[in-house]
Design a protein around this motif. Structure first.
Motif, mmCIF file in Angstrom:
data_model
loop_
_atom_site.group_PDB
_atom_site.id
_atom_site.type_symbol
_atom_site.label_atom_id
_atom_site.label_comp_id
_atom_site.label_asym_id
_atom_site.label_seq_id
_atom_site.Cartn_x
_atom_site.Cartn_y
_atom_site.Cartn_z
ATOM 1 N N TYR A 77 0.861 -1.195 0.044
ATOM 2 C CA TYR A 77 -0.034 -0.103 0.047
ATOM 3 C C TYR A 77 0.982 1.169 0.144
ATOM 4 O O TYR A 77 0.460 2.175 -0.654
ATOM 5 N N PHE A 78 1.992 1.189 0.808
ATOM 6 C CA PHE A 78 2.879 2.451 0.505
ATOM 7 C C PHE A 78 3.440 2.453 -0.857
ATOM 8 O O PHE A 78 3.446 3.530 -1.230
ATOM 9 N N ASN A 79 3.741 1.469 -1.611
ATOM 10 C CA ASN A 79 4.197 1.369 -3.006
ATOM 11 C C ASN A 79 2.856 1.834 -3.686
ATOM 12 O O ASN A 79 3.151 2.849 -4.739
ATOM 13 N N ILE A 80 1.895 1.565 -3.633
ATOM 14 C CA ILE A 80 0.761 2.031 -4.445
ATOM 15 C C ILE A 80 0.400 3.636 -4.342
ATOM 16 O O ILE A 80 0.503 4.241 -5.132
ATOM 17 N N LEU A 81 0.556 4.133 -2.884
ATOM 18 C CA LEU A 81 0.261 5.610 -2.852
ATOM 19 C C LEU A 81 1.437 6.177 -3.239
ATOM 20 O O LEU A 81 1.208 7.462 -4.067
ATOM 21 N N TYR A 82 2.704 5.876 -3.406
ATOM 22 C CA TYR A 82 3.914 6.519 -3.774
ATOM 23 C C TYR A 82 3.807 6.491 -5.436
ATOM 24 O O TYR A 82 4.121 7.659 -6.043
ATOM 25 N N HIS B 208 -2.826 9.810 -6.957
ATOM 26 C CA HIS B 208 -4.287 10.297 -7.137
ATOM 27 C C HIS B 208 -5.038 9.201 -6.253
ATOM 28 O O HIS B 208 -6.211 9.916 -5.860
ATOM 29 N N ALA B 209 -4.804 8.092 -5.649
ATOM 30 C CA ALA B 209 -5.423 7.045 -5.196
ATOM 31 C C ALA B 209 -6.011 7.762 -3.635
ATOM 32 O O ALA B 209 -6.930 7.412 -3.117
ATOM 33 N N ALA B 210 -5.087 8.757 -3.159
ATOM 34 C CA ALA B 210 -5.499 9.442 -1.952
ATOM 35 C C ALA B 210 -6.782 10.099 -1.997
ATOM 36 O O ALA B 210 -7.424 10.739 -1.167
ATOM 37 N N GLU B 211 -7.155 10.548 -3.289
ATOM 38 C CA GLU B 211 -8.224 11.657 -3.492
ATOM 39 C C GLU B 211 -9.540 10.844 -4.136
ATOM 40 O O GLU B 211 -10.711 11.316 -3.850
ATOM 41 N N ARG B 212 -9.263 9.921 -4.993
ATOM 42 C CA ARG B 212 -10.142 9.219 -5.830
ATOM 43 C C ARG B 212 -9.980 7.860 -6.026
ATOM 44 O O ARG B 212 -8.932 7.221 -5.739
ATOM 45 N N SER B 213 -10.915 7.105 -6.811
ATOM 46 C CA SER B 213 -10.956 5.953 -6.881
ATOM 47 C C SER B 213 -9.711 5.420 -7.785
ATOM 48 O O SER B 213 -9.204 6.170 -8.674
#
Length: 480
Positions: A281-286, A290-295
């Motif tokens: 999940y750290f890898n995805i967010l980095y 955009h996933a922090a704000e929308r789908s």
């Protein structure tokens, strides 16, 4: 060895042992100062003065300061905007460089860029290091050089790359004599002076700092072998309870992964997989901020949620009429903790039974969870909402009654947090509205008075949830 001093900026790594930035600073400089900032840019966004996370940090910082002082150093603790306080104290101490550990959240990256820019104007170097994950950024990529978005493939690559080097502790003690004592006597800001108050943290048995993490780890190691079989049942002691310590770095992730890998039994391997999910999940967010704000999935970016505010308030206040949902919500409201299985169940219920935007639930968890971590919270909510990468397929919708029967079969967890239902049998407690009127009456319960009737019908809402996703998929231009 650099004779000019350095400054180590502690953040979500509140420990002395096996600390990346501290090790590199001590190894490279004859004198090393240490600082922590209660960042008002973060604190100002918190919804209430009784925040267990702030108290956990405050107590952990206090313990860290004592540890550093025992080794000849000390921790300067400041209260203000980190973007201003770090350049200011770096100039005051005349350091050549500031050392800290990587952060992967979009706002944190922007903050660090601002600090680096201010320091550069003073000709002070800014160095950051990997510390809170085993693998980061571009260390695990597909053969095509892209980040993984399917967990199983990521996990396989993660395990294949893992060796003793990546689990090795930083030998901070080797250069401990390079710690510099506090330059000036200063008192640590009190919770009250920062606008916060003492909570029920200690009454809940949550012990902050590395000492608290070590006590939990020692206890969990004796139970780790049974983790696979016990982890999904909230009424029993099956999980590690280390998530808040992982969040604030009071213990090293390398140590935890090293222990799990060394145990190498079924329970330990499943727990190691949970640590890999954390890296994922750290890898995805980095890579996909955009996933922090929308789908994460574009086809679900325009889901037409109903967003009934009455239903959302009932979910928040544990008044849904579904006992497992209400018990879980009372747990988070009273303790700041929620069992991972319950997080999945209540998230699915909010999104697919109440048809409420997953971001509403994500924000509620962000405000209430002691172990709130943007990457994991966002990843978990998007998994449950079927909008994230490698998420639960949208047509798999948790039935709150069968989930309750499966994971709290005797109703022990429900009775703990919904005591008004104690008189019901283990068969009846999962769905009181289906119990015989005579049994409800014998338990001293009037539905709608002592405990609410269900605010929605699961079967009906399941059909509507499926339609919601199907409409979104057919209307998405990228799918045509």
């Amino acid at each position: 060895m650099e004779q000019s001093p350095a400054l180590v900026w502690f953040r979500r790594d509140l420990r002395f042992e096996d600390h990346g930035a501290l090790y590199h600073a001590l190894k490279g400089h004859a004198r090393v100062f240490c600082v922590f900032v209660f960042d008002t840019d973060i604190l100002a966004a918190l919804p209430k003065p009784e925040d267990r996370r702030v108290e956990f940090i405050w107590r952990s910082v206090k313990e860290l300061d004592a540890t550093l002082q025992a080794h000849g150093g000390g921790l300067t603790v400041l209260h203000g905007r980190a973007t201003e306080e770090i350049p200011r104290i770096a100039k005051q101490l005349a350091v050549a460089a500031v050392y800290t550990n990587h952060d992967y959240e979009p706002q944190a990256i922007a903050r660090d860029q601002a600090v680096a820019g201010s320091l550069a104007e003073q000709r002070i170097d800014f160095y950051t290091f990997k510390d809170q994950v085993i693998f980061e950024k571009d260390e695990i990529l597909t053969q095509a050089g892209r980040p993984y978005t399917v967990f199983t493939h990521y996990k396989n690559a993660w395990l294949k790359k893992l060796d003793g080097f990546f689990l090795k502790a930083y030998p901070v003690e080797k250069y401990i004599t390079h710690l510099a004592p506090l330059s000036v006597e200063q008192s640590m800001p009190s919770l009250e002076s920062m606008g916060f108050r003492t909570t029920n943290l200690l009454q809940l048995g949550i012990q902050p700092g590395t000492s608290g993490a070590r006590a939990l780890l020692q206890d969990f190691q004796s139970r780790m072998v049974g983790y696979k079989d016990r982890r999904d049942f909230p009424a029993i002691k099956g999980v590690s309870y280390l998530s808040i310590h992982n969040r604030f770095g009071t213990i090293s992730i390398r140590e935890l992964a090293r222990i799990a890998a060394a145990e190498n039994n079924e329970g330990a391997n499943i727990w190691l997989s949970e640590l890999i999910w954390r890296d994922f999940y750290f890898n995805i967010l980095y890579h996909f901020p955009h996933a922090a704000e929308r789908s994460f999935k574009s086809e679900y970016a325009q889901l037409k949620f109903e967003n009934d505010e009455y239903h959302f308030k009932a979910w928040c206040e544990a008044r849904t009429g579904y006992p497992i949902i209400d018990a879980a919500m009372r747990q988070i409201n009273q303790t700041g903790f929620m069992h991972n299985r319950l997080r999945m169940i209540v998230a699915s219920f909010l999104m697919k039974d109440l048809l409420i935007d997953w971001r509403w639930g994500e924000k509620y968890f962000a405000d209430h969870l002691n172990d709130f971590d943007l990457a994991a919270n966002n990843g978990g909510w998007q998994w449950a909402a079927s909008t994230g990468c490698d998420a639960q397929p949208y047509f798999r919708i948790f039935n709150p009654v069968t989930q309750s029967q499966k994971f709290d079969p005797d109703g022990k967890f429900i009775r703990r947090y919904v005591p008004e239902l104690q008189g019901l049998s283990s068969a009846e407690i999962h769905a009181p509205w289906l119990a015989r009127p005579m049994d409800i009456a014998a338990a001293g319960i009037v539905l709608g008075k002592h405990y609410p009737k269900p605010i929605v019908d699961h079967a009906t809402m399941r059909v509507r949830a499926l339609a919601l996703f199907q409409v979104a998929k057919t209307s998405d231009p990228t799918q045509s």
